[in-house]
Design an enzyme around this catalytic site. Sequence first.
Site, mmCIF file in Angstrom:
data_model
loop_
_atom_site.group_PDB
_atom_site.id
_atom_site.type_symbol
_atom_site.label_atom_id
_atom_site.label_comp_id
_atom_site.label_asym_id
_atom_site.label_seq_id
_atom_site.Cartn_x
_atom_site.Cartn_y
_atom_site.Cartn_z
ATOM 1 N N HIS A 50 6.542 -2.844 -33.282
ATOM 2 C CA HIS A 50 7.014 -3.985 -34.053
ATOM 3 C C HIS A 50 5.830 -4.881 -34.413
ATOM 4 C CE1 HIS A 50 7.271 -5.360 -29.777
ATOM 5 N NE2 HIS A 50 6.542 -6.324 -30.300
HETATM 6 C C1 T46 Z 1 4.739 -7.618 -27.829
HETATM 7 C C2 T46 Z 1 4.413 -6.532 -26.880
HETATM 8 C C3 T46 Z 1 2.949 -6.502 -26.518
HETATM 9 C C4 T46 Z 1 12.593 -11.495 -23.457
HETATM 10 O O1 T46 Z 1 13.770 -11.808 -23.185
HETATM 11 N N1 T46 Z 1 11.631 -12.457 -23.442
HETATM 12 C C5 T46 Z 1 10.338 -12.169 -23.751
HETATM 13 O O2 T46 Z 1 9.488 -13.071 -23.731
HETATM 14 C C6 T46 Z 1 9.989 -10.819 -24.087
HETATM 15 C C7 T46 Z 1 8.545 -10.464 -24.457
HETATM 16 C C8 T46 Z 1 10.972 -9.865 -24.081
HETATM 17 N N2 T46 Z 1 12.260 -10.213 -23.766
HETATM 18 C C9 T46 Z 1 13.288 -9.156 -23.692
HETATM 19 C C10 T46 Z 1 13.640 -8.501 -25.016
HETATM 20 C C11 T46 Z 1 14.003 -7.088 -24.617
HETATM 21 O O3 T46 Z 1 15.358 -7.057 -24.227
HETATM 22 O O4 T46 Z 1 12.764 -8.102 -22.875
HETATM 23 C C12 T46 Z 1 13.150 -6.829 -23.365
HETATM 24 C C13 T46 Z 1 11.941 -5.955 -23.642
HETATM 25 O O5 T46 Z 1 11.208 -6.488 -24.758
HETATM 26 P P1 T46 Z 1 10.579 -5.558 -25.896
HETATM 27 O O6 T46 Z 1 11.397 -4.352 -26.096
HETATM 28 O O7 T46 Z 1 10.288 -6.400 -27.096
HETATM 29 O O8 T46 Z 1 9.191 -5.129 -25.175
HETATM 30 P P2 T46 Z 1 7.925 -4.416 -25.807
HETATM 31 O O9 T46 Z 1 7.101 -3.975 -24.665
HETATM 32 O O10 T46 Z 1 8.302 -3.409 -26.821
HETATM 33 O O11 T46 Z 1 7.144 -5.593 -26.583
HETATM 34 C C14 T46 Z 1 6.613 -6.694 -25.855
HETATM 35 C C15 T46 Z 1 6.887 -8.015 -26.599
HETATM 36 O O12 T46 Z 1 8.279 -8.121 -26.866
HETATM 37 C C16 T46 Z 1 6.144 -8.114 -27.906
HETATM 38 O O13 T46 Z 1 6.202 -9.410 -28.405
HETATM 39 O O14 T46 Z 1 3.921 -8.002 -28.657
HETATM 40 O O15 T46 Z 1 5.209 -6.544 -25.694
#
Ligand code: T46
Length: 133
Positions: A50
């Site tokens: 993303h």
């Molecule tokens: C990024 C990369 C490096 C939250 O509720 N609060 C938060 O601050 C974050 C970061 C995530 N979440 C929840 C949203 C999803 O349900 O945690 C779950 C996993 O997040 P996500 O699928 O977005 O994780 P990644 O590893 O794909 O991405 C993350 C960050 O979201 C993103 O901003 O730059 O790490």
Amino acid sequence: MSLLNFVSFPPLGDERGSLVALESEKTVPFAIKRVYYIFATQKSVARGFHAHKNLKQVAICVTGKCRMILDNGENREEVWLDSPTKGLLINDLVWREMHDFSEDCVLLVLASEHYDENDYIRDYGSFLKQVRL
Ligand code: T46
């Protein structure tokens, strides 16, 4: 211009070991509103895929390593994050992917904004449209 902009955090070591200080608007080039970390990533799992509309982040592998890919719609570059003294600055409108997490990887991320799901662009085609406006 390279997409790989690093922030280095010199270790403040002495004979006991090392310490790194992360200071908002000092060693970190923005005001930190949020800190999160990714750990216990399962084998062969890749994360990210993303971009963000309005978010600056610094990512640091405080232990272990992972391979980070950044893409601005024109260029795609990759780097191993493998040092607690090496931060990768990720700006707005940059597609990111994280691959090849080591078992012990703890990826610490400092963010300039609070969490907002509406800030995410999770579809690569929409991302390309947005950066090519
Ligand atoms: C990024 C990369 C490096 C939250 O509720 N609060 C938060 O601050 C974050 C970061 C995530 N979440 C929840 C949203 C999803 O349900 O945690 C779950 C996993 O997040 P996500 O699928 O977005 O994780 P990644 O590893 O794909 O991405 C993350 C960050 O979201 C993103 O901003 O730059 O790490």
